[in-house]
Design a protein around this motif. Sequence first.
Motif, PDB file in Angstrom:
ATOM      1  N   GLY B 185       6.694  61.130 -25.782  1.00 29.77           N
ATOM      2  CA  GLY B 185       7.235  59.401 -26.348  1.00 29.77           C
ATOM      3  C   GLY B 185       6.183  59.026 -28.046  1.00 29.77           C
ATOM      4  O   GLY B 185       6.791  60.097 -28.184  1.00 29.77           O
ATOM      5  N   SER B 186       6.209  57.669 -27.218  1.00 30.69           N
ATOM      6  CA  SER B 186       5.445  57.632 -28.976  1.00 30.69           C
ATOM      7  C   SER B 186       3.527  57.829 -29.230  1.00 30.69           C
ATOM      8  O   SER B 186       2.395  57.849 -29.493  1.00 30.69           O
ATOM      9  CB  SER B 186       5.389  56.325 -28.886  1.00 30.69           C
ATOM     10  OG  SER B 186       6.742  55.355 -28.387  1.00 30.69           O
ATOM     11  N   ALA B 187       3.063  59.156 -28.143  1.00 30.39           N
ATOM     12  CA  ALA B 187       1.786  59.261 -28.046  1.00 30.39           C
ATOM     13  C   ALA B 187       0.991  59.679 -29.268  1.00 30.39           C
ATOM     14  O   ALA B 187       2.666  60.522 -30.272  1.00 30.39           O
ATOM     15  CB  ALA B 187       1.556  59.883 -26.763  1.00 30.39           C
ATOM     16  N   PRO B 188       0.093  59.927 -29.189  1.00 35.01           N
ATOM     17  CA  PRO B 188      -0.324  60.016 -30.630  1.00 35.01           C
ATOM     18  C   PRO B 188       0.287  61.845 -30.698  1.00 35.01           C
ATOM     19  O   PRO B 188       0.358  62.736 -29.735  1.00 35.01           O
ATOM     20  CB  PRO B 188      -1.431  60.147 -31.184  1.00 35.01           C
ATOM     21  CG  PRO B 188      -2.250  59.404 -29.735  1.00 35.01           C
ATOM     22  CD  PRO B 188      -0.868  59.432 -28.564  1.00 35.01           C
ATOM     23  N   ALA B 189       0.783  61.932 -32.051  1.00 35.16           N
ATOM     24  CA  ALA B 189       0.791  63.610 -33.109  1.00 35.16           C
ATOM     25  C   ALA B 189      -0.416  64.214 -32.001  1.00 35.16           C
ATOM     26  O   ALA B 189      -0.051  65.508 -31.242  1.00 35.16           O
ATOM     27  CB  ALA B 189       0.968  63.510 -33.718  1.00 35.16           C
ATOM     28  N   GLY B 190      -1.565  64.171 -32.523  1.00 38.14           N
ATOM     29  CA  GLY B 190      -2.911  65.703 -31.575  1.00 38.14           C
ATOM     30  C   GLY B 190      -2.880  65.424 -30.227  1.00 38.14           C
ATOM     31  O   GLY B 190      -2.273  64.507 -29.640  1.00 38.14           O
TER      32      GLY B 190
END
Lengths: 688, 231
Positions: B185-190
């Motif tokens: 989703g829009s969770a952080p890339a890391g």
Amino acid sequence: MPKLTIDGIAVDVAPNTTILQAAESVGVEIPRFCYHDRLSIAGNCRMCLVDVEKSPKPVASCAMPVGEGMVVHTKSPRADKARAGVMEFLLINHPLDCPICDQGGECDLQDQAMAYGFDRGRFQENKRAVRDKEMGPLVATSMNRCIHCTRCVRFATEVAGVPELGATGRGEDMEITTYLEKALSSELSGNVVDLCPVGALTSKPYAFTTRPWELRKTESIDVMDAVGTNIRVDARGREVMRILPRINEDVNEEWLADKSRHACDGLRYQRLDKPYVRVMGKLQTATWQEAFDAIAGRLLGTPGNKVAALAGDLTDVESMFALKELLVTLGSHNLDCRQDGAAIDPTVRASYLFNSTIAGIEHADALLIIGANPRKEAPILNARIRKRFLRGGFKVGVIGEVGDLTYKYESLGGTAEVLSAIADGRHPFADVLKAAKAPMLILGMAALTRAESAAILGAARRVADTCGLVKDGWNGFNVLHTAAARVGGLDVGFVPGPGGKDTRGILDGAAGGEIDVVFLLGADEIDTARLGKAFVVYQGHHGDRGAHRADVILPGAAYTEKDGTYVNTEGRVQRANRAVFPPGEAREDWTIIRALSEVLGKTLPFDNLAQLRKRLAAANPVFATTDAITPAAWGAFGGNGAIATTGFDYPVVNYYMTDAISRASRTMAQCSESFASGAASRKTGTHG
Amino acid sequence: MSRRELAADQPANFAFNADYLARANRIIAKYPTGRQASAVIPLLDLAQRQEGWVSRPAIDVIAGMLDMASIRVLEVATFYTMFNLAPVGKNHIQVCTSLSCWLRGSDDIVRACKERLGIGFGSTTPDGMFSLAEAECAGACVNAPVVAIGDDYYEDVDGAGMWRILDAFKRGEKPAHGSVTRRDGSAPAGPPTSLTDDPTKPVPKQDLAAAKAAYEQAKAEAAAKAAQPKT
């Protein structure tokens, strides 16, 4: 009743009033572009921002209802600054072409920029450019100047009832356009020019002719239809440059129909400016004395019953009265003002008036239209019907084929005999009329110019009686005339006297040799071929059908060139004023008749207009009061008999050409071409 | 954005097919009598789904179905840039070049599209497979840069990624949409930077009385310290 304070003035207004209306009621003026009293509120120009205490932002006063205890400042520094900001944004994309803009001198933006404009622009980028739109022969567009107030869109949708204008795109790319760039198919389209607060929509026929400060303005009355629209005639020198509406809430509000507005160029062409006498079969110019002598030579020695007179549709009351007096002294009773032979009963005034009054349409709740096409015959009146229709709870039934009237109606059949079914209560629409509180019917000229029109008039009267159209304080029986002179002619009694002949009788008599001299007072809508061998005197202002047949032509004045009285279809007596002088040797019509009477040795007993009007008022007290309605008493009229099952022949087929003036008008010719053919053609350089 | 107007070449007529007509009637039935005009946007969308774009005959047909003036439908169709007023390719690519996407490298995506397809904004490839358009904010800034192809969003795209997506479409495949880097989703890339506790474990019970006592003591000490005369 909310109480509020505007610029320190305490105001007490009805709920749901807007701040702008409340301010207007105490004489505080708030600048605006998009707001217009007669249109819905858009609230998109933002020029009317005011400062309201306890409000975090300036408020658009045109769309903000008043609240209890509001404290409004219309001239505070914050309000001024907000408006200056709005003005700066409006001017970002507005071209600085006032010197070549037709709106210059009467432009809301120009005026308000004087108050709120900055003396230089801070906008360094390019102004936007918008392609001009084709909107037909009456409205010229210069869309770069448009400030998107959407007044024209709202007018077309709400008042004119032709939803063809719209705003496409959005933001900076918003453009006002007609659907597929067709001309606005409305008889009221010229009003968008008046409504446009800038020079985006201007009058095409008037383009680049005069500046408003060069014009001499005369308040007058329109004669292109029987509504009696109040107009302002703007003239420069001897020429009528344009015609604009005047506000009269009882008649035209502030609208003007296209023919009334734009047929004025017809006043320049085909004019009769000298007397003519037919010598050896050819019309030759003559002096007034020669023309009068020719008439006198023929009239003296002709018995009175062989003389006849017909009055035309644009004739003023004074000249009809003078001519009637003259004919009576000559011993003739053959006179008629009903060129179309309408079966109108001149003895009962209520039988030929629009008794409900035009403003009264707004109080009606059911309407039956018989043989009338109000959209073409009286566009202003039709707009009033539409205004009533939009409020809801208004049933309209139409007998006859009328096409789109700009409001929904129930078609009750194309033939006249439905009327007798309603009169006898056999038709469901009779119940609609009976159930209504203020029912009305409109009887048109198409129904009154038939062979059995007396029976139709009688049936309409029976409908009025049986369905409760006539009651205390309400008379729902209405006749819609198409001729401006008609009601005036009936009121002065320009109808056959005892034993006299009516229009048909006069024409039959002329063809058969019983009538020797026919006096045509601006009468052009007759079959001149039927005048036979009669000696024809034509008095009028245009070289139209009547003048072609005439043996003597007496050049008269058109409606803008004389002080005249007209009675509209409601029976409202209104005075038109002279804006310019008649061309050449033409004279005001009543003076011609007065001069002729002297040559004939039957001098009429008035030497000036005041004396004439005094006699007029003595002959019919209706003429004593102007600008007011004298309610007419209900009486017995109309005949009995079978009504034919044929359809109606409507008098106005081509709205743009109905009389001598509009037939001479080039603008009206262009309108006929583009609207009658239904195509909005942008002509190329090689066209024609 | 530029001026939006009807295309010069228009088909002679338009009619909803049976399936779409049924859907259109279901949409119209949602609104009370006299308020059918509210269905204008969904109907324009249906027309666009059927034909790929909104034509003048379609506008007239919809105006007739909703008892509106054609100009009112045209106003809506020209207002929303999502309605195509001219035919577009089978895959209509809309690259967002608004601020967030631009900062995250939308220029690379635009370059990749132009080079791979050989067309510029507002045009269609000769085979009618692709058309390219510049879009204002797609509303997915958290996953910028974003490209919309048809109804699907491709997020976190870079120049090379765009090239790969276009290659896949050219082969007739349809790559999975959503985040290209497979973000959740829009969770952080890391790895997560907050809410790092294991949500499956129970939260240790807090001794509220002890916490309150400690707070009171600290407050009293602070008051005592403030009361001491300054030396």
